[in-house]
Write a protein that holds these residues in place. Structure first.
Motif, PDB file in Angstrom:
ATOM      1  N   PRO A 148      40.706  42.559  30.758  1.00 44.99           N
ATOM      2  CA  PRO A 148      39.671  41.555  30.488  1.00 44.99           C
ATOM      3  C   PRO A 148      38.275  42.136  30.713  1.00 44.99           C
ATOM      4  CG  PRO A 148      40.788  41.081  32.573  1.00 44.99           C
ATOM      5  CD  PRO A 148      41.530  42.209  31.937  1.00 44.99           C
ATOM      6  N   THR A 149      37.435  42.071  29.670  1.00 41.53           N
ATOM      7  CA  THR A 149      36.085  42.656  29.754  1.00 41.53           C
ATOM      8  C   THR A 149      35.041  41.721  29.138  1.00 41.53           C
ATOM      9  OG1 THR A 149      36.571  43.889  27.715  1.00 41.53           O
ATOM     10  CG2 THR A 149      36.849  45.072  29.812  1.00 41.53           C
ATOM     11  N   ILE A 155      36.250  42.629  34.671  1.00 40.05           N
ATOM     12  CA  ILE A 155      36.259  41.606  35.713  1.00 40.05           C
ATOM     13  C   ILE A 155      37.601  41.664  36.452  1.00 40.05           C
ATOM     14  CG2 ILE A 155      34.699  40.082  34.473  1.00 40.05           C
ATOM     15  CD1 ILE A 155      37.224  38.298  33.954  1.00 40.05           C
ATOM     16  N   TYR A 156      37.542  41.379  37.719  1.00 44.67           N
ATOM     17  CA  TYR A 156      38.737  41.409  38.558  1.00 44.67           C
ATOM     18  C   TYR A 156      39.116  40.016  39.053  1.00 44.67           C
ATOM     19  CZ  TYR A 156      38.036  46.461  38.635  1.00 44.67           C
ATOM     20  OH  TYR A 156      37.893  47.776  38.269  1.00 44.67           O
ATOM     21  N   THR A 157      38.226  39.052  38.926  1.00 46.19           N
ATOM     22  CA  THR A 157      38.488  37.695  39.402  1.00 46.19           C
ATOM     23  C   THR A 157      39.183  36.882  38.317  1.00 46.19           C
ATOM     24  OG1 THR A 157      36.499  37.783  40.780  1.00 46.19           O
ATOM     25  CG2 THR A 157      37.441  35.614  40.349  1.00 46.19           C
ATOM     26  N   GLY A 158      40.236  36.165  38.710  1.00 41.58           N
ATOM     27  CA  GLY A 158      40.957  35.348  37.751  1.00 41.58           C
ATOM     28  C   GLY A 158      42.013  34.514  38.434  1.00 41.58           C
ATOM     29  N   ASP A 159      42.861  33.882  37.638  1.00 40.82           N
ATOM     30  CA  ASP A 159      43.842  32.957  38.198  1.00 40.82           C
ATOM     31  C   ASP A 159      45.277  33.448  38.089  1.00 40.82           C
ATOM     32  OD1 ASP A 159      44.204  32.757  35.488  1.00 40.82           O
ATOM     33  OD2 ASP A 159      43.696  30.620  35.352  1.00 40.82           O
ATOM     34  N   ALA A 160      45.464  34.743  37.810  1.00 43.63           N
ATOM     35  CA  ALA A 160      46.819  35.297  37.728  1.00 43.63           C
ATOM     36  C   ALA A 160      47.309  35.663  39.121  1.00 43.63           C
ATOM     37  CB  ALA A 160      46.847  36.526  36.824  1.00 43.63           C
ATOM     38  N   ALA A 161      48.539  35.271  39.431  1.00 46.85           N
ATOM     39  CA  ALA A 161      49.139  35.583  40.726  1.00 46.85           C
ATOM     40  C   ALA A 161      50.393  36.412  40.511  1.00 46.85           C
ATOM     41  CB  ALA A 161      49.493  34.300  41.475  1.00 46.85           C
ATOM     42  N   ILE A 162      50.571  37.446  41.329  1.00 42.16           N
ATOM     43  CA  ILE A 162      51.812  38.219  41.308  1.00 42.16           C
ATOM     44  C   ILE A 162      52.366  38.244  42.724  1.00 42.16           C
ATOM     45  CG2 ILE A 162      51.165  39.620  39.308  1.00 42.16           C
ATOM     46  CD1 ILE A 162      50.505  41.911  41.173  1.00 42.16           C
ATOM     47  N   ASP A 163      53.672  38.074  42.826  1.00 42.89           N
ATOM     48  CA  ASP A 163      54.307  38.055  44.136  1.00 42.89           C
ATOM     49  C   ASP A 163      54.149  39.409  44.824  1.00 42.89           C
ATOM     50  OD1 ASP A 163      55.188  35.416  43.988  1.00 42.89           O
ATOM     51  OD2 ASP A 163      56.974  35.987  42.860  1.00 42.89           O
ATOM     52  N   GLY A 164      53.771  39.360  46.093  1.00 46.46           N
ATOM     53  CA  GLY A 164      53.537  40.578  46.852  1.00 46.46           C
ATOM     54  C   GLY A 164      52.073  40.892  47.046  1.00 46.46           C
ATOM     55  N   VAL A 165      51.199  40.113  46.368  1.00 49.73           N
ATOM     56  CA  VAL A 165      49.746  40.298  46.504  1.00 49.73           C
ATOM     57  C   VAL A 165      49.131  38.937  46.812  1.00 49.73           C
ATOM     58  CG1 VAL A 165      47.606  41.006  45.363  1.00 49.73           C
ATOM     59  CG2 VAL A 165      49.738  42.214  44.873  1.00 49.73           C
ATOM     60  N   PRO A 166      48.348  38.814  47.871  1.00 47.76           N
ATOM     61  CA  PRO A 166      47.748  37.517  48.195  1.00 47.76           C
ATOM     62  C   PRO A 166      46.678  37.117  47.182  1.00 47.76           C
ATOM     63  CG  PRO A 166      46.897  39.223  49.656  1.00 47.76           C
ATOM     64  CD  PRO A 166      48.003  39.849  48.869  1.00 47.76           C
ATOM     65  N   ALA A 170      42.307  38.644  37.893  1.00 45.08           N
ATOM     66  CA  ALA A 170      42.330  38.644  36.432  1.00 45.08           C
ATOM     67  C   ALA A 170      43.623  39.287  35.939  1.00 45.08           C
ATOM     68  CB  ALA A 170      41.124  39.409  35.893  1.00 45.08           C
ATOM     69  N   PRO A 171      44.275  38.684  34.932  1.00 46.52           N
ATOM     70  CA  PRO A 171      45.535  39.245  34.438  1.00 46.52           C
ATOM     71  C   PRO A 171      45.315  40.497  33.596  1.00 46.52           C
ATOM     72  CG  PRO A 171      44.893  37.355  33.123  1.00 46.52           C
ATOM     73  CD  PRO A 171      43.900  37.439  34.254  1.00 46.52           C
ATOM     74  N   LEU A 172      46.195  41.462  33.792  1.00 43.72           N
ATOM     75  CA  LEU A 172      46.191  42.711  33.037  1.00 43.72           C
ATOM     76  C   LEU A 172      47.548  42.816  32.352  1.00 43.72           C
ATOM     77  CD1 LEU A 172      44.595  45.502  35.201  1.00 43.72           C
ATOM     78  CD2 LEU A 172      45.013  45.781  32.785  1.00 43.72           C
ATOM     79  N   ILE A 173      47.571  43.005  31.051  1.00 43.38           N
ATOM     80  CA  ILE A 173      48.832  43.105  30.324  1.00 43.38           C
ATOM     81  C   ILE A 173      49.160  44.585  30.097  1.00 43.38           C
ATOM     82  CG2 ILE A 173      50.070  42.509  28.220  1.00 43.38           C
ATOM     83  CD1 ILE A 173      48.158  40.142  27.911  1.00 43.38           C
ATOM     84  N   ALA A 356      44.801  44.070  39.220  1.00 44.33           N
ATOM     85  CA  ALA A 356      44.273  45.265  39.888  1.00 44.33           C
ATOM     86  C   ALA A 356      42.920  44.914  40.503  1.00 44.33           C
ATOM     87  CB  ALA A 356      44.127  46.414  38.896  1.00 44.33           C
ATOM     88  N   ARG A 357      42.484  45.762  41.422  1.00 46.33           N
ATOM     89  CA  ARG A 357      41.151  45.560  41.996  1.00 46.33           C
ATOM     90  C   ARG A 357      40.593  46.881  42.502  1.00 46.33           C
ATOM     91  NH1 ARG A 357      38.078  43.616  46.483  1.00 46.33           N
ATOM     92  NH2 ARG A 357      39.807  43.671  47.975  1.00 46.33           N
ATOM     93  N   ARG A 358      39.325  47.085  42.240  1.00 44.52           N
ATOM     94  CA  ARG A 358      38.593  48.236  42.768  1.00 44.52           C
ATOM     95  C   ARG A 358      38.243  47.918  44.217  1.00 44.52           C
ATOM     96  NH1 ARG A 358      35.833  52.007  39.368  1.00 44.52           N
ATOM     97  NH2 ARG A 358      34.173  53.200  40.397  1.00 44.52           N
ATOM     98  N   LEU A 359      38.685  48.759  45.156  1.00 44.87           N
ATOM     99  CA  LEU A 359      38.526  48.457  46.576  1.00 44.87           C
ATOM    100  C   LEU A 359      37.320  49.154  47.201  1.00 44.87           C
ATOM    101  CD1 LEU A 359      42.278  48.652  47.664  1.00 44.87           C
ATOM    102  CD2 LEU A 359      40.959  46.644  46.983  1.00 44.87           C
ATOM    103  N   PHE A 360      37.208  50.459  46.999  1.00 44.63           N
ATOM    104  CA  PHE A 360      35.975  51.145  47.415  1.00 44.63           C
ATOM    105  C   PHE A 360      35.845  52.440  46.643  1.00 44.63           C
ATOM    106  CE2 PHE A 360      38.840  52.940  50.763  1.00 44.63           C
ATOM    107  CZ  PHE A 360      38.601  54.297  50.591  1.00 44.63           C
ATOM    108  N   GLU A 361      34.643  52.965  46.617  1.00 41.54           N
ATOM    109  CA  GLU A 361      34.376  54.201  45.881  1.00 41.54           C
ATOM    110  C   GLU A 361      33.524  55.112  46.733  1.00 41.54           C
ATOM    111  OE1 GLU A 361      30.631  52.819  43.166  1.00 41.54           O
ATOM    112  OE2 GLU A 361      32.593  51.992  42.638  1.00 41.54           O
ATOM    113  N   GLY A 362      33.667  56.383  46.532  1.00 44.24           N
ATOM    114  CA  GLY A 362      32.888  57.348  47.313  1.00 44.24           C
ATOM    115  C   GLY A 362      33.511  58.722  47.253  1.00 44.24           C
ATOM    116  N   ARG A 363      33.557  59.406  48.399  1.00 39.98           N
ATOM    117  CA  ARG A 363      34.125  60.746  48.463  1.00 39.98           C
ATOM    118  C   ARG A 363      35.039  60.829  49.673  1.00 39.98           C
ATOM    119  NH1 ARG A 363      28.702  64.182  48.481  1.00 39.98           N
ATOM    120  NH2 ARG A 363      28.232  62.525  49.972  1.00 39.98           N
ATOM    121  N   VAL A 364      36.239  61.321  49.462  1.00 43.40           N
ATOM    122  CA  VAL A 364      37.158  61.523  50.575  1.00 43.40           C
ATOM    123  C   VAL A 364      36.932  62.931  51.115  1.00 43.40           C
ATOM    124  CG1 VAL A 364      39.066  62.298  49.066  1.00 43.40           C
ATOM    125  CG2 VAL A 364      39.549  61.358  51.339  1.00 43.40           C
TER     126      VAL A 364
END
Length: 376
Positions: A148-149, A155-166, A170-173, A356-364
């Motif tokens: 979804p773009t 965008i990462y916000t949406g109403d899709a729920a998958i078991d195992g993730v609180p 946004a739904p990704l097909i 999916a969700r982008r959690l953080f970005e940078g350098r390890v």
């Protein structure tokens, strides 16, 4: 996958490697651009091990989460293939061993590759939804991901729920293509829907990932045991591993010691309105939810007459349908497209809805001594 000189920097006595930590489905891990990692496999694996903090059961000196589902990584770059925009290599980083396994794919992390590729500038946004054509180098699989773009951004916000993730997102097909015989070249690598190994009937099948399927009742189980119960049953795990070792040879995969394929699943009748119940192993402990590629393989087994699922489920086999697989944390739905039946079954594609969700970005930061191969 094209690659240039790695873009690492040296900070004091550590290498700083750019990456983005992302959740894909029920897994998470750092995603690297191929250009930011060396082509040398040994050096690349040292970076991944050091980044995750392996080998150490707590991964305390790295960013790994001390769980197989959070000790994963992807390396992404542009593709020269006419049927793909990007390609990636999935890496399962062992927790307590200095091993990086690039034999399997990971469907959950594939869900993270698509938005990562867009935000990295590898794929242009084309409208409210953007198609990302992905080639997985591990098993040679093609995946179409619809991201979804709206308003010209992921965008990462949406109403899709998958078991195992609180929560919801946004739904990704995802639609996995050319998945039959992913590693062995055959739906049934042994040539038979049933094999007898160590007194057990098993189905050895290869769709998206090679797997060995067990009936729960043959193992003295209901199939509804929790992950904790199964992980604590060392006799069960030893028995299944012995079968896996022999099945791997029969499937043409050779000695699977220290490797994560073939995977395993314990199958049983549904209990919560689904089509089948699965306990998926990765392979030496039970998955807290279910792998995407493993779910596609389980759905294929359920559609194969003559397999261990005969008489276990009531499923009318049709060219395309959604198959609900119950797992320890809920269920996962697989859109299976097939042609033919029985020994002539052909699996065309397997689709799932993930988030999916982008959690953080940078350098390890990776200690220079570890890259040199020195132990601490």
């Amino acid at each position: 996958m094209t690659q240039t000189q790695p873009q690492t920097q040296i900070l004091n006595d550590q290498h700083a490697v750019p990456c983005v930590m992302m959740r894909g489905g029920t897994s998470k891990g750092p995603i690297f651009l191929a250009a930011d990692l060396p082509e040398d496999v040994t050096l690349r694996d040292r970076i991944l091990l050091a980044a995750m903090g392996s080998p150490d059961k707590r991964q305390i000196d790295g960013i790994g989460g001390a769980d197989t589902l959070t000790s994963k990584s992807c390396i992404v770059g542009p593709s020269n293939r006419p049927d793909a925009d990007v390609e990636f290599l999935f890496a399962q980083v062992a927790i307590d061993r200095p091993e990086v396994d690039v034999n399997p794919n990971c469907g959950n992390m594939t869900a993270a590759v698509a938005p990562f590729a867009i935000e990295a500038g590898l794929v242009p946004i084309t409208g409210d939804q953007t198609l990302v054509r992905i080639y997985n180098r591990n098993v040679g699989a093609l995946v179409d991901a619809v991201v979804p773009t709206p308003d010209g951004r992921v965008i990462y916000t949406g109403d899709a729920a998958i078991d195992g993730v609180p929560g919801t997102a946004a739904p990704l097909i995802l639609r996995f293509k050319e998945i039959m015989g992913s590693k062995t070249g055959r739906l049934l690598p042994t040539g038979k829907p049933i094999n007898y190994i160590d007194g057990l009937e098993v189905t050895c099948i290869d769709v998206a990932v090679p797997m060995v399927m067990f009936r729960a009742r043959d193992l003295g189980l209901t199939g509804r045991e929790s992950k904790a119960e199964l992980d604590a049953d060392k006799d069960l795990l030893s028995r299944m591993e012995a079968v896996r070792q022999k099945a791997s040879v029969l499937m043409g995969l050779g000695d699977c010691t220290g490797k994560v394929v073939p995977k395993m699943a314990i199958l049983s009748e549904p209990a919560q309105g689904g089509h089948i119940t699965s306990r998926y192993f990765v392979p030496h402990n039970c998955h807290a939810t279910h792998a995407v590629t493993g779910a596609i393989c389980v759905a294929s087994c359920a559609s194969l007459s003559g397999s261990i699922t005969d008489g276990m489920i009531d499923l009318k086999v049709v060219p395309q349908q959604w198959i609900k697989i119950e797992h320890p944390s809920g269920s996962i739905d697989v859109e299976l497209t097939i042609d033919g039946s029985g020994p002539n079954l052909s699996v065309i594609s397997g689709g799932v809805i993930r988030t999916a969700r982008r959690l953080f970005e940078g350098r390890v930061l990776v200690p220079e001594t570890l890259l040199a191969g020195d132990a601490r």
